[in-house]
Write an enzyme that holds these catalytic residues in place. Structure first.
Site, mmCIF file in Angstrom:
data_model
loop_
_atom_site.group_PDB
_atom_site.id
_atom_site.type_symbol
_atom_site.label_atom_id
_atom_site.label_comp_id
_atom_site.label_asym_id
_atom_site.label_seq_id
_atom_site.Cartn_x
_atom_site.Cartn_y
_atom_site.Cartn_z
ATOM 1 C CB SER A 20 37.159 13.757 22.584
ATOM 2 O OG SER A 20 36.422 14.909 22.344
ATOM 3 C CB THR A 55 29.177 14.470 27.527
ATOM 4 O OG1 THR A 55 28.970 14.792 26.303
ATOM 5 C CG2 THR A 55 30.559 14.777 28.100
ATOM 6 C CG ASP A 126 22.726 19.398 14.565
ATOM 7 O OD1 ASP A 126 22.279 20.066 13.582
ATOM 8 O OD2 ASP A 126 23.014 18.186 14.658
ATOM 9 C CG ASN A 158 25.611 21.072 11.764
ATOM 10 O OD1 ASN A 158 25.638 22.293 11.589
ATOM 11 N ND2 ASN A 158 25.771 20.526 13.083
ATOM 12 C CB THR A 194 28.017 16.621 7.499
ATOM 13 O OG1 THR A 194 27.469 17.707 8.412
ATOM 14 C CG2 THR A 194 29.426 16.817 7.150
ATOM 15 C CB SER A 195 23.139 16.663 8.341
ATOM 16 O OG SER A 195 23.555 17.704 9.594
ATOM 17 C CB VAL A 234 19.563 5.815 10.599
ATOM 18 C CG1 VAL A 234 19.363 4.704 11.439
ATOM 19 C CG2 VAL A 234 20.296 5.708 9.349
ATOM 20 C CG ASP A 243 33.690 12.778 16.163
ATOM 21 O OD1 ASP A 243 33.909 13.950 15.857
ATOM 22 O OD2 ASP A 243 33.298 12.201 17.392
#
Length: 320
Positions: A20, A55, A126, A158, A194-195, A234, A243
């Site tokens: 995008s 968005t 997610d 994820n 990644t998580s 965080v 990204d």
């Protein structure tokens, strides 16, 4: 796999990034291009959408590129014989035919250059408070699972996306390692979750990421390197972090092709630097006691140039 591109004086390293574009802010190609360029890569971008902003804002306007238009752009490159790439990078896509066209392009590019590495972030959804939900149409799952992942070399799902792709739930680290093995068996030699909602040894304020790199040696034997990374959470909702993560992982795995530990440490550390700078700045802009808004939480990309280029390692990975 290191491509043919590398240090100074060697041939340039080219990335085709299909993501995008936003006029304002940092998601998709806007989040990936700057870090890759700073780290020495030539980046050719195809903008899968062009929106005013991401968005998550109250309003957004813009255009969407369809699969025929993507094909047309690729044909232009081909006619000029400039369709040789070392890497392809893709992220968020909402359309099955667009995704199928990406696969066709990747397969053709791999015929041009057998060393091409396809880095894919299979963005589908997610978990919020332990409950997973998809934020792309459900018909994208079979396309990712059956067409995209088999041609990918590095994937960055994820936990929820890894579960969707394998049809298997992750409750423990052992489950996660088995899911990563299942993902390797589908094609990619590097998998980074990644998580996750796994319990971190450092406590609840930390997020666990897991990585697995499977290499087949010349004699046919397989070696798998597995790592765990715990990084401080965080407290804010950022957009574009995935990204940025995939782009930096592309760069650092290129520079450390057989050391996923170092590649992940540099990626996650740079990520932390960017997020810390962003949250600090957002809080100042929002003012005491106010919650920062979408515009204030845009990643501080340009301000983090030095951290992206040469990240101080503030997050260490554990070899499993």
């Amino acid at each position: 796999r290191a491509g043919a591109c590398g240090a100074a004086m060697e041939p340039e390293c080219r990335v085709l990034s299909i993501q995008s574009h936003v006029v304002r802010g940092y998601v998709g190609n806007k989040a990936a291009t700057f870090p890759l360029q700073v780290l020495g890569f030539e980046v050719d971008t195809v903008n899968s959408v062009q929106f005013s902003n991401h968005t998550g804002y109250a309003h957004w306007k813009g255009q969407v590129l369809n699969s025929d238009e993507l094909h047309e752009l690729y044909e232009g490159l081909k006619l000029n014989k400039v369709n040789r790439y070392d890497y392809v990078l893709t992220g968020y896509t909402r359309d099955t035919s667009f995704l199928a066209m990406v696969v066709d392009i990747v397969q053709e590019l791999k015929q041009q250059n057998s060393n091409l590495v396809y880095v894919c972030d299979p963005v589908m959804g997610d978990k919020w408070n332990g409950e997973g939900s998809m934020y792309v149409p459900e018909d994208l799952l079979p396309v990712y699972r059956d067409k995209v992942v088999p041609v990918a070399d590095i994937i960055t799902p994820n936990q929820f996306e890894a579960e969707l792709l394998t049809g298997r739930k992750i409750y423990t680290e052992k489950d996660a390692l088995e899911v990563m093995d299942m993902l390797h068996a589908m094609g990619p030699e590097t998998v980074v979750i990644t998580s996750s909602d796994l319990q971190a040894s450092l406590g609840n304020d930390y997020l666990i990421a897991l990585g697995s790199h499977r290499k087949t040696k010349a004699d046919g034997t397989r070696i798998t390197q597995r790592i765990r990374v715990e990084s401080p959470k965080v407290d804010a909702v950022f957009v574009g972090t995935g990204d940025l993560f995939a782009a930096m992982l592309l760069a650092w795995t290129h520079k450390h092709p057989n050391n996923l530990k170092v590649a992940c440490e540099k990626t996650v550390s740079a990520m932390q630097h960017v997020l810390q700078r962003t949250i600090k700045s957002a809080k100042v802009q929002a003012g005491e006691g106010n919650k920062p808004n979408s515009a204030q939480l845009e990643l501080r990309m340009v301000q983090s140039k030095k951290d992206i280029e040469n990240p101080e390692i503030i997050v260490k990975a554990t070899v499993l």
